[in-house]
Design a protein around this motif. Structure first.
Motif, mmCIF file in Angstrom:
data_model
loop_
_atom_site.group_PDB
_atom_site.id
_atom_site.type_symbol
_atom_site.label_atom_id
_atom_site.label_comp_id
_atom_site.label_asym_id
_atom_site.label_seq_id
_atom_site.Cartn_x
_atom_site.Cartn_y
_atom_site.Cartn_z
ATOM 1 N N ALA A 92 44.260 -9.873 65.198
ATOM 2 C CA ALA A 92 44.379 -8.827 64.168
ATOM 3 C C ALA A 92 45.652 -9.021 63.362
ATOM 4 O O ALA A 92 45.729 -8.607 62.202
ATOM 5 N N ASP A 131 46.306 -6.431 75.321
ATOM 6 C CA ASP A 131 47.619 -5.893 75.716
ATOM 7 C C ASP A 131 47.574 -5.176 77.064
ATOM 8 O O ASP A 131 48.615 -4.934 77.678
ATOM 9 N N LYS A 143 52.149 -14.277 74.141
ATOM 10 C CA LYS A 143 52.613 -12.900 73.881
ATOM 11 C C LYS A 143 54.133 -12.857 74.103
ATOM 12 O O LYS A 143 54.780 -13.890 74.122
HETATM 13 C C1 S3P Z 1 48.356 -6.293 67.267
HETATM 14 C C2 S3P Z 1 47.444 -7.257 67.554
HETATM 15 C C3 S3P Z 1 47.391 -7.963 68.840
HETATM 16 C C4 S3P Z 1 48.205 -7.256 69.924
HETATM 17 C C5 S3P Z 1 49.520 -6.774 69.415
HETATM 18 C C6 S3P Z 1 49.335 -5.823 68.250
HETATM 19 C C7 S3P Z 1 48.327 -5.680 65.927
HETATM 20 O O1 S3P Z 1 47.898 -9.274 68.673
HETATM 21 O O2 S3P Z 1 48.380 -8.101 71.025
HETATM 22 O O3 S3P Z 1 50.248 -6.106 70.430
HETATM 23 O O4 S3P Z 1 48.929 -4.600 65.739
HETATM 24 O O5 S3P Z 1 47.687 -6.243 65.023
HETATM 25 P P1 S3P Z 1 46.959 -10.459 68.098
HETATM 26 O O6 S3P Z 1 46.303 -9.916 66.894
HETATM 27 O O7 S3P Z 1 47.855 -11.598 67.745
HETATM 28 O O8 S3P Z 1 46.016 -10.780 69.204
#
Ligand code: S3P
Length: 455
Positions: free
Chosen positions: A181, A327, A354
Motif C-alpha cells: 500500500a 503488521d 519491516k
Molecule cells: C502501510 C502499509 C504496510 C504496513 C505499514 C503501513 C501504509 O506496508 O506494513 O505499517 O500505511 O500504507 P506495505 O504497504 O509496504 O506492505
C-alpha cells in the motif's frame, strides 16, 4: 507531569484474568494520510483522534516544512496532537528549508517521496538507522518511470536518504511486483502532480486508505478490481475527519484476550476497514469468539469489537490474507505459541523488510521464551502449546516486536523483561499505561483513558 515514564524497559508478569473495555489510539496509516491530504487541501481540516505517535508527528512536521500550517486543539500529554486543524496549501507546496526527518517511518518516507517527486524544488528525506536500511527501490523505480529524478544516498545501495530533484512527471500504468500500500500510495500521490491518468495494478488487495482518503477529499480515484487510477491536476476539497482506532494496536489486546479462556474484552471505535480485519478472521479460526458492531462508516468503517477468549488451536494464514495482516504477524505468532497444534505463516517474505527482519526477531524471541518454532525464508511454522517462560527479550528497536512480546509475557511463567521499548512511541503512545491497567486486572474504561490537554 508526564505520567508515562521513560520506557526503555518493560517488565511483565502473567495475569489470570482479562475483563476490560477501552479504546486504542488513532490509526497510524490513516493519520499519515490525513496529515498529507489535509496539507494539500484548499482550506482548513479538523482532524479528530489523530495518532500522536513519533511517526505521524514527523509526517505532520514534514507537511509544515512544505508550507502547510497546523493548530493543535488537544494534545496527548507529553506526545503530540490528537485533535488539530490543518491549513492546506491548495496543492502549492514550498521548498523545505532543511532535509525532512521521517524518523522510523517507512510509510512517511515512501508517501512523502511520491508527493515530492513532481515538485519544482529540491528536497531530501532521511530517517533513522532502521529506515535507512529498508528498500526504497520499490518506489524510486516507478517514480523514475514517471520522470522523477531521485537519488538514493544511503550507505546501503537503494536506501535512504533520498534526494529528490525538480521534475515534471508523466502518468504511467504501473504493475507493482509486491503487494504494498505504501508503493501504491506513493505512485498515486505522484500521479496527482502529473498530467493525465496514473494507474497502479496491485498483485493482490492492499489496504485502501489512500483511495478512501481521496473520496473524503472529493478527488476522483477509481478502483477497478486490482487497478486504481487517479487523474492528475485535481484539487483536494478540505474536509473534517475522525481517525478510527488502530486495529493493528488493538491486535495486541485482542490476542491477549483470545488466548485467555474466560476473558472478555470490548474495544471501542476501532477501524474495521475490510482491508485490515483479517486478524479477526484468524483469531476466530483459532477459536476465539468475536463480534463487531459497526456504528460509523463515513469514509472509514468504525465499530466496537467484543472478544471472548478460549483454548486456542493452530491455523494456517492464507496467502491472500498476508497483506491484510502483515503488521499483526508478530503478535499472531505469539497467539500461535499459546495455541494447541501447528500454525503455518508462509508467503510473508515482506516481513524481512519491516522495521526489523520480523521473521528473525519473532522466531528468536519466541525461542527464548521456550516456544517451538521453525524458521523459513518466507515465514515460520509454530508448533504451539509448549508453556512459555519469562525471558529477557530484545525489541531491536521494533515497536511491534516490543509490544508482541509484552503480550507473550502476560502468559509466561516468571518475569519477562522487554529491552528497548522507547520505539513503542512510534505507533502506540500510552501502550505502557494500557498494559499496566491490564496487568493490574483493572476493568473500567476510566482506568485506560490517556490524559490529554486542551491547548
Ligand atoms: C502501510 C502499509 C504496510 C504496513 C505499514 C503501513 C501504509 O506496508 O506494513 O505499517 O500505511 O500504507 P506495505 O504497504 O509496504 O506492505
Amino acid at each position: 507531569m508526564n505520567i508515562f515514564p521513560p520506557m526503555s524497559t518493560l517488565r511483565v508478569k502473567a495475569i489470570t484474568s482479562l475483563n476490560a473495555e477501552f479504546s486504542v489510539p488513532g490509526d497510524k496509516s490513516v493519520s499519515h494520510r490525513a496529515a498529507i491530504f489535509g496539507g494539500l487541501s484548499n482550506g482548513t481540516c479538523e482532524i479528530t483522534n489523530f495518532l500522536p505517535s513519533e511517526d505521524c508527528v514527523n509526517t505532520l512536521k514534514a507537511m509544515r516544512s512544505l508550507g502547510a500550517r497546523f493548530d493543535v486543539i488537544e494534545e496527548l500529554e507529553g506526545y503530540g496532537p490528537v485533535k488539530l486543524l490543518i491549513h492546506g496549501t491548495s496543492m502549492k507546496l514550498t521548498a523545505p528549508e532543511s532535509p525532512i526527518d521521517c524518523g522510523n517511518s517507512g510509510t512517511g518516507m515512501r508517501l512523502l517521496a511520491g508527493l515530492l517527486a513532481g515538485q519544482e524544488f529540491t528536497s531530501e528525506l532521511f530517517g533513522d538507522a532502521s529506515l535507512s536500511s529498508r528498500p526504497m527501490g520499490r518506489i524510486t523505480t516507478p517514480l523514475a518511470e514517471m520522470g522523477a529524478k531521485m537519488e538514493t544516498l544511503g550507505e546501503k545501495p537503494g536506501c535512504a536518504p533520498l534526494k529528490i530533484h525538480p521534475s515534471k512527471l508523466k502518468p504511467i500504468t504501473y504493475e507493482m511486483p509486491v503487494a504494498s500500500a505504501q508503493v501504491k500510495s506513493a505512485v498515486l500521490l505522484a500521479g496527482l502532480f502529473s498530467e493525465g491518468i496514473t494507474s497502479v495494478i496491485q498483485p493482490s488487495i492492499t489496504r485502501d486508505h489512500t483511495e478512501r482518503m481521496c473520496a473524503a477529499f472529493q478527488l476522483s480515484c477509481r478502483t477497478d478490481g486490482n487497478k486504481i487510477s487517479i487523474p492528475g491536476g485535481q484539487m483536494p476539497e478540505s474536509c473534517d475527519l475522525t481517525v478510527p482506532g488502530d486495529i493493528s494496536s488493538a491486535a495486541f489486546w485482542l490476542v491477549a484476550a483470545a488466548a485467555m479462556d474466560g476473558s472478555r474484552l470490548l474495544l471501542k471505535d476501532v477501524g474495521l476497514n475490510p482491508t485490515r480485519t483479517a486478524i479477526l478472521a484468524v483469531l476466530g479460526r483459532m477459536g476465539a469468539s468475536i463480534s463487531e458492531i459497526y456504528h460509523n462508516s463515513s469514509g472509514e468503517p468504525i465499530g466496537n469489537i467484543t472478544i471472548h477468549g478460549a483454548e486456542l488451536k493452530g491455523t494456517t494464514l492464507l496467502e491472500e490474507e498476508i497483506p491484510n495482516l502483515i503488521d499483526e504477524i508478530p503478535v499472531i505468532a505469539v497467539a500461535a505459541a499459546l495455541a494447541e497444534g501447528d500454525t503455518h505463516i508462509r508467503n510473508a517474505r515482506e516481513l524481512r523488510v519491516k522495521e526489523t527482519d520480523r521473521i528473525t526477531t519473532t522466531v528468536e524471541n519466541l525461542r527464548k521464551m521456550g516456544a517451538d518454532v521453525e524458521e523459513f525464508e518466507d515465514g515460520m511454522v509454530i508448533h504451539g502449546g509448549k508453556p512459555l517462560k519469562g525471558a529477557s527479550i530484545e525489541s531491536h528497536g521494533d515497536h511491534r516486536i516490543a509490544m508482541a512480546f509484552a503480550i507473550a509475557g502476560l502468559f509466561a511463567k516468571g518475569e519477562t523483561v522487554i529491552n528497548g521499548t522507547d520505539c513503542i512511541n512510534t505507533s502506540y503512545p500510552g501502550f505502557a499505561h494500557h498494559l499496566d491497567a491490564i496487568r493490574h486486572e483493572r476493568t473500567k474504561a476510566e482506568d485506560f483513558i490517556l490524559p490529554t490537554i486542551l491547548k
